[in-house]
Design a protein around this motif. Structure first.
Motif, short mmCIF file in Angstrom:
data_model
loop_
_atom_site.label_atom_id
_atom_site.label_comp_id
_atom_site.label_asym_id
_atom_site.label_seq_id
_atom_site.Cartn_x
_atom_site.Cartn_y
_atom_site.Cartn_z
N LEU A 101 0.83 -1.28 -0.13
CA LEU A 101 -0.11 -0.13 0.11
C LEU A 101 0.85 1.13 0.13
O LEU A 101 2.05 1.40 0.42
N ARG A 102 0.57 2.38 -0.60
CA ARG A 102 1.15 3.59 -0.70
C ARG A 102 0.86 4.15 0.44
O ARG A 102 0.00 3.97 1.35
N LEU A 103 1.97 5.16 0.83
CA LEU A 103 1.79 5.96 2.06
C LEU A 103 0.29 6.65 2.23
O LEU A 103 -0.18 6.84 3.37
N SER A 104 -0.09 7.24 1.01
CA SER A 104 -1.11 7.99 1.24
C SER A 104 -2.36 7.08 1.62
O SER A 104 -3.50 7.59 2.06
N SER A 105 -2.44 5.88 0.94
CA SER A 105 -3.40 5.07 1.36
C SER A 105 -3.61 4.64 3.09
O SER A 105 -4.57 4.66 3.68
N TRP A 106 -2.36 4.48 3.72
CA TRP A 106 -2.06 4.37 5.14
C TRP A 106 -2.53 5.56 5.54
O TRP A 106 -3.48 5.65 6.98
N ALA A 107 -2.32 6.73 5.12
CA ALA A 107 -2.80 7.89 5.87
C ALA A 107 -4.47 8.06 5.69
O ALA A 107 -5.07 8.39 6.66
N GLY A 108 -4.95 7.82 4.53
CA GLY A 108 -6.25 7.78 4.33
C GLY A 108 -7.01 6.68 5.48
O GLY A 108 -8.03 7.04 5.95
N PHE A 109 -6.45 5.75 5.43
CA PHE A 109 -6.93 4.47 6.29
C PHE A 109 -7.03 5.11 7.93
O PHE A 109 -7.95 4.68 8.50
N PHE A 110 -5.83 5.55 8.44
CA PHE A 110 -5.87 5.86 9.87
C PHE A 110 -6.46 7.04 10.13
O PHE A 110 -6.75 7.45 11.06
N SER A 111 -6.64 8.08 9.19
CA SER A 111 -7.71 9.19 9.16
C SER A 111 -8.94 9.10 9.52
O SER A 111 -9.75 9.23 10.30
N PHE A 112 -9.49 7.96 8.61
CA PHE A 112 -10.84 7.51 8.74
C PHE A 112 -11.01 6.78 10.10
O PHE A 112 -12.09 6.95 10.81
N ALA A 140 0.73 11.41 12.89
CA ALA A 140 2.00 12.07 12.95
C ALA A 140 3.22 11.43 12.56
O ALA A 140 4.24 12.55 12.09
N GLY A 141 3.57 10.33 12.65
CA GLY A 141 4.77 9.80 12.04
C GLY A 141 4.91 10.09 10.66
O GLY A 141 5.98 10.20 10.10
N ILE A 142 3.65 9.56 9.80
CA ILE A 142 3.71 9.75 8.50
C ILE A 142 3.78 11.15 7.86
O ILE A 142 4.61 11.44 7.14
N GLY A 143 3.40 12.05 8.73
CA GLY A 143 3.49 13.51 8.35
C GLY A 143 4.97 13.88 8.70
O GLY A 143 5.39 14.76 8.04
N PHE A 144 5.54 13.38 9.86
CA PHE A 144 6.85 13.84 9.85
C PHE A 144 7.70 13.40 9.01
O PHE A 144 8.85 13.78 8.51
N ASP A 145 7.73 12.21 8.56
CA ASP A 145 8.54 11.52 7.40
C ASP A 145 8.18 12.48 5.94
O ASP A 145 9.28 12.67 5.43
#
Length: 206
Positions: A1-12, A58-63
């Motif tokens: 999965l792409r990083l954006s997909s993980w970000a979308g999943f954890f945002s939801f 937060a970790g994804i955003g930091f990276d």
């Protein structure tokens, strides 16, 4: 999965679990009728999933923030937006705290008069029952909005410090190594304050 997909999943997941953590939430009531979920009787426990999801985000955003190809203009827009949101929340907390500190009784009387004029129909329960509920709701929300409450004051301080560091980093005043160190310091201090004030509460008048 792409990083954006993980970000979308954890945002939801963060949004969903937060809504489920609200006491007497219709969403919690609905999901409580499904197997396994009907064993969960405390909506407040869903907040742990919210916190975990926000930590991952937060970790994804930091990276992403440390990447050299990260759009400088995009970062500046995001920082500016977060700064505006921070000042709106801080201003709302200051206004609420001012009225709660100096005009608490008058504020409650004013709220009750608005309820009686615009909401109360006169065909249901006596208004005194709703007044009692408004009192309880006010004192229930007060620790979450009162700026002199440590659980409100210190998060605002940490958010201000984080925005200040982000601003300096994007201007090139702070190098990546220093930025990482400051983020670590803020995270550790935040953890200490969370544990120290976790059981702190303002006595209720109701």
């Amino acid at each position: 999965l792409r990083l954006s997909s993980w970000a979308g999943f954890f945002s939801f997941l963060a949004l969903l679990s937060f809504l489920l953590s609200i006491e007497r939430s219709p969403l919690f009531w609905a999901i409580h009728h499904f197997p396994f979920f009907n064993l969960l009787h405390s909506p407040g426990r869903w907040i742990f999933i919210t916190v975990f999801s926000l930590a991952v985000l937060a970790g994804i955003g930091f990276d992403e923030f440390l990447k050299e190809d990260f759009s400088k203009r995009r970062a500046q827009i995001q920082i500016k937006f977060l700064t505006y949101v921070f000042f709106v929340i801080s201003l709302a907390s200051l206004v609420f705290s001012f009225f709660a500190l100096f005009f608490e009784e008058r504020s409650l009387i004013f709220l009750k008069s608005l309820f009686l004029r615009f909401i109360y129909s006169g065909k249901s329960l006596p208004p005194e029952i709703y007044y009692d509920y408004l009192d309880k709701l006010f004192y229930y929300l007060k620790p979450s909005l009162y700026i002199l409450e440590p659980r409100v004051f210190f998060p605002l301080v940490f958010i201000f410090a984080a925005l200040f560091i982000l601003h300096k980093y994007k201007k090139g005043i702070i190098v990546p190594e220093q930025f990482s160190a400051w983020v670590l310091i803020l995270a550790v201090l935040n953890l200490v304050f969370v544990f120290y004030f976790s059981d702190y509460s303002v006595p209720s008048k109701v």
